[in-house]
Design a protein around this motif. Structure first.
Motif, PDB file in Angstrom:
ATOM      1  N   UNK A  42     -33.079  -0.972 -43.878  1.00 29.33           N
ATOM      2  CA  UNK A  42     -34.067  -1.681 -43.059  1.00 29.33           C
ATOM      3  C   UNK A  42     -33.415  -2.882 -42.382  1.00 29.33           C
ATOM      4  N   UNK A  43     -33.836  -3.159 -41.171  1.00 34.77           N
ATOM      5  CA  UNK A  43     -33.452  -4.374 -40.460  1.00 34.77           C
ATOM      6  C   UNK A  43     -34.722  -4.941 -39.838  1.00 34.77           C
ATOM      7  N   UNK A  44     -34.890  -6.271 -39.917  1.00 32.98           N
ATOM      8  CA  UNK A  44     -36.052  -6.942 -39.328  1.00 32.98           C
ATOM      9  C   UNK A  44     -35.530  -8.092 -38.474  1.00 32.98           C
ATOM     10  N   UNK A  84     -36.003   1.111 -39.521  1.00 35.04           N
ATOM     11  CA  UNK A  84     -35.333   1.791 -40.627  1.00 35.04           C
ATOM     12  C   UNK A  84     -34.344   2.784 -40.036  1.00 35.04           C
ATOM     13  N   UNK A  85     -33.137   2.748 -40.589  1.00 35.78           N
ATOM     14  CA  UNK A  85     -32.089   3.683 -40.196  1.00 35.78           C
ATOM     15  C   UNK A  85     -31.913   4.689 -41.316  1.00 35.78           C
ATOM     16  N   UNK A  86     -31.888   5.939 -40.962  1.00 29.71           N
ATOM     17  CA  UNK A  86     -31.652   7.007 -41.924  1.00 29.71           C
ATOM     18  C   UNK A  86     -30.327   7.664 -41.577  1.00 29.71           C
ATOM     19  N   UNK A  87     -29.464   7.745 -42.570  1.00 30.29           N
ATOM     20  CA  UNK A  87     -28.206   8.470 -42.412  1.00 30.29           C
ATOM     21  C   UNK A  87     -28.168   9.593 -43.422  1.00 30.29           C
ATOM     22  N   UNK A  88     -27.708  10.727 -42.968  1.00 30.88           N
ATOM     23  CA  UNK A  88     -27.541  11.885 -43.830  1.00 30.88           C
ATOM     24  C   UNK A  88     -26.068  12.255 -43.797  1.00 30.88           C
ATOM     25  N   UNK A  89     -25.460  12.294 -44.971  1.00 24.81           N
ATOM     26  CA  UNK A  89     -24.050  12.630 -45.090  1.00 24.81           C
ATOM     27  C   UNK A  89     -23.943  14.014 -45.707  1.00 24.81           C
ATOM     28  N   UNK A  90     -23.377  14.925 -44.928  1.00 25.40           N
ATOM     29  CA  UNK A  90     -23.183  16.284 -45.427  1.00 25.40           C
ATOM     30  C   UNK A  90     -21.710  16.627 -45.285  1.00 25.40           C
ATOM     31  N   UNK A  91     -21.025  16.629 -46.407  1.00 24.43           N
ATOM     32  CA  UNK A  91     -19.605  16.993 -46.421  1.00 24.43           C
ATOM     33  C   UNK A  91     -18.783  16.195 -45.419  1.00 24.43           C
ATOM     34  N   UNK A  92     -19.047  14.880 -45.337  1.00 23.60           N
ATOM     35  CA  UNK A  92     -18.291  14.009 -44.444  1.00 23.60           C
ATOM     36  C   UNK A  92     -18.852  13.903 -43.040  1.00 23.60           C
ATOM     37  N   UNK A  93     -19.757  14.779 -42.654  1.00 17.48           N
ATOM     38  CA  UNK A  93     -20.408  14.683 -41.348  1.00 17.48           C
ATOM     39  C   UNK A  93     -21.655  13.824 -41.497  1.00 17.48           C
ATOM     40  N   UNK A  95     -25.168  12.319 -39.888  1.00 21.56           N
ATOM     41  CA  UNK A  95     -26.242  12.477 -38.916  1.00 21.56           C
ATOM     42  C   UNK A  95     -27.191  11.295 -39.130  1.00 21.56           C
ATOM     43  N   UNK A  96     -27.773  10.780 -38.047  1.00 21.88           N
ATOM     44  CA  UNK A  96     -28.630   9.605 -38.221  1.00 21.88           C
ATOM     45  C   UNK A  96     -29.815   9.632 -37.260  1.00 21.88           C
ATOM     46  N   UNK A  97     -30.798   8.813 -37.601  1.00 25.52           N
ATOM     47  CA  UNK A  97     -31.979   8.634 -36.775  1.00 25.52           C
ATOM     48  C   UNK A  97     -32.624   7.313 -37.174  1.00 25.52           C
ATOM     49  N   UNK A  98     -33.499   6.783 -36.318  1.00 29.03           N
ATOM     50  CA  UNK A  98     -34.183   5.529 -36.615  1.00 29.03           C
ATOM     51  C   UNK A  98     -35.661   5.632 -36.278  1.00 29.03           C
ATOM     52  N   UNK A  99     -36.434   4.718 -36.859  1.00 28.47           N
ATOM     53  CA  UNK A  99     -37.846   4.540 -36.522  1.00 28.47           C
ATOM     54  C   UNK A  99     -38.117   3.042 -36.570  1.00 28.47           C
ATOM     55  N   UNK A 100     -39.076   2.587 -35.785  1.00 29.42           N
ATOM     56  CA  UNK A 100     -39.364   1.149 -35.738  1.00 29.42           C
ATOM     57  C   UNK A 100     -40.865   0.906 -35.616  1.00 29.42           C
ATOM     58  N   UNK A 101     -41.275  -0.269 -36.068  1.00 28.75           N
ATOM     59  CA  UNK A 101     -42.652  -0.732 -35.930  1.00 28.75           C
ATOM     60  C   UNK A 101     -42.611  -2.203 -35.534  1.00 28.75           C
ATOM     61  N   UNK A 102     -43.623  -2.645 -34.807  1.00 31.69           N
ATOM     62  CA  UNK A 102     -43.748  -4.046 -34.387  1.00 31.69           C
ATOM     63  C   UNK A 102     -44.911  -4.654 -35.155  1.00 31.69           C
ATOM     64  N   UNK A 103     -44.702  -5.866 -35.656  1.00 30.46           N
ATOM     65  CA  UNK A 103     -45.804  -6.566 -36.312  1.00 30.46           C
ATOM     66  C   UNK A 103     -45.757  -8.044 -35.960  1.00 30.46           C
ATOM     67  N   UNK A 104     -46.936  -8.651 -35.963  1.00 29.86           N
ATOM     68  CA  UNK A 104     -47.071 -10.073 -35.648  1.00 29.86           C
ATOM     69  C   UNK A 104     -47.632 -10.778 -36.876  1.00 29.86           C
ATOM     70  N   UNK A 105     -47.030 -11.881 -37.250  1.00 25.63           N
ATOM     71  CA  UNK A 105     -47.490 -12.661 -38.389  1.00 25.63           C
ATOM     72  C   UNK A 105     -48.618 -13.581 -37.924  1.00 25.63           C
ATOM     73  N   UNK A 106     -49.726 -13.555 -38.645  1.00 32.16           N
ATOM     74  CA  UNK A 106     -50.895 -14.358 -38.279  1.00 32.16           C
ATOM     75  C   UNK A 106     -51.371 -15.174 -39.480  1.00 32.16           C
ATOM     76  N   UNK A 107     -52.047 -16.267 -39.168  1.00 31.83           N
ATOM     77  CA  UNK A 107     -52.709 -17.049 -40.209  1.00 31.83           C
ATOM     78  C   UNK A 107     -54.024 -16.362 -40.548  1.00 31.83           C
ATOM     79  N   UNK A 108     -54.380 -16.354 -41.807  1.00 29.05           N
ATOM     80  CA  UNK A 108     -55.633 -15.731 -42.235  1.00 29.05           C
ATOM     81  C   UNK A 108     -56.803 -16.682 -42.070  1.00 29.05           C
ATOM     82  N   UNK A 109     -58.008 -16.172 -42.231  1.00 32.21           N
ATOM     83  CA  UNK A 109     -59.193 -17.024 -42.103  1.00 32.21           C
ATOM     84  C   UNK A 109     -59.338 -17.948 -43.312  1.00 32.21           C
TER      85      UNK A 109
END
Length: 175
Positions: A42-44, A84-93, A95-109
């Motif tokens: 994960x990276x934020x 989030x980065x996903x890496x799959x290692x198969x016999x030294x090869x 493969x990768x893919x990523x997914x992302x989400x955006x969020x905003x931090x807010x003060x609660x009531x």
């Protein structure tokens, strides 16, 4: 190519006083052996500063991102990207893919709490004292905010009836 998904909305608000938890699921494609090794990272970062990722210590290396003390890392009013980065290692090869989400931090009531309960009956000549000193702001623990008990406004309202006759037209009093 493996697939990766973050559960939940792609854009959301999150209260600063609550822990942040995001989960994901990775899946290997039919071309990759089921015994291949999957690794997550994960990276934020602030949305407007992708060159400045947050120092998540230790860095989350699982399907779940959990930040217990949001107020120490994230600022109200700022939007962040969690990837989030996903890496799959198969016999030294690799493969990768990523997914992302955006969020905003807010003060609660604020939490309004009246001494003596939330409802009562009084006559138009009764003295009514509203004591909201038990009220609190859950975010005040994390930030220097004014005492909420000093900033409530009260108004007299009823369901379809005048409130104490003509007194209903009086403006709310700030206590």
């Amino acid at each position: 190519v493996p697939s990766i998904k973050i559960f939940g909305p792609e854009d959301f608000s999150h209260r600063v006083s609550e822990p942040l938890s995001m989960s994901s699921a990775g899946e290997i494609s039919g071309c990759i052996e089921a015994t291949a090794q999957l690794s997550y990272a994960w990276t934020v970062w602030p949305e407007d500063r992708p060159e400045a990722p947050l120092n998540l210590n230790p860095p989350p290396r699982s399907r779940v991102l959990y930040i217990s003390e949001v107020s120490r890392l994230l600022v109200p009013g700022v939007s962040y990207i969690a990837r989030i980065d996903l890496e799959v290692n198969q016999n030294g090869e690799v493969y990768s893919n990523t997914a992302a989400a955006r969020f905003t931090i807010v003060l609660g009531p604020v939490v309004a709490a009246f001494i003596g309960g939330s409802g009562f009956t009084a006559t138009s000549t009764s003295l009514v004292v509203l004591d909201a000193t038990a009220s609190f702001d859950p975010d005040a623990t994390y930030y220097s905010l004014p005492d909420v008990a000093d900033s409530f406004a009260f108004a007299c309202t009823t369901l379809g009836q005048p409130c104490f006759g003509e007194a209903a037209a009086l403006p709310a009093k700030t206590c």
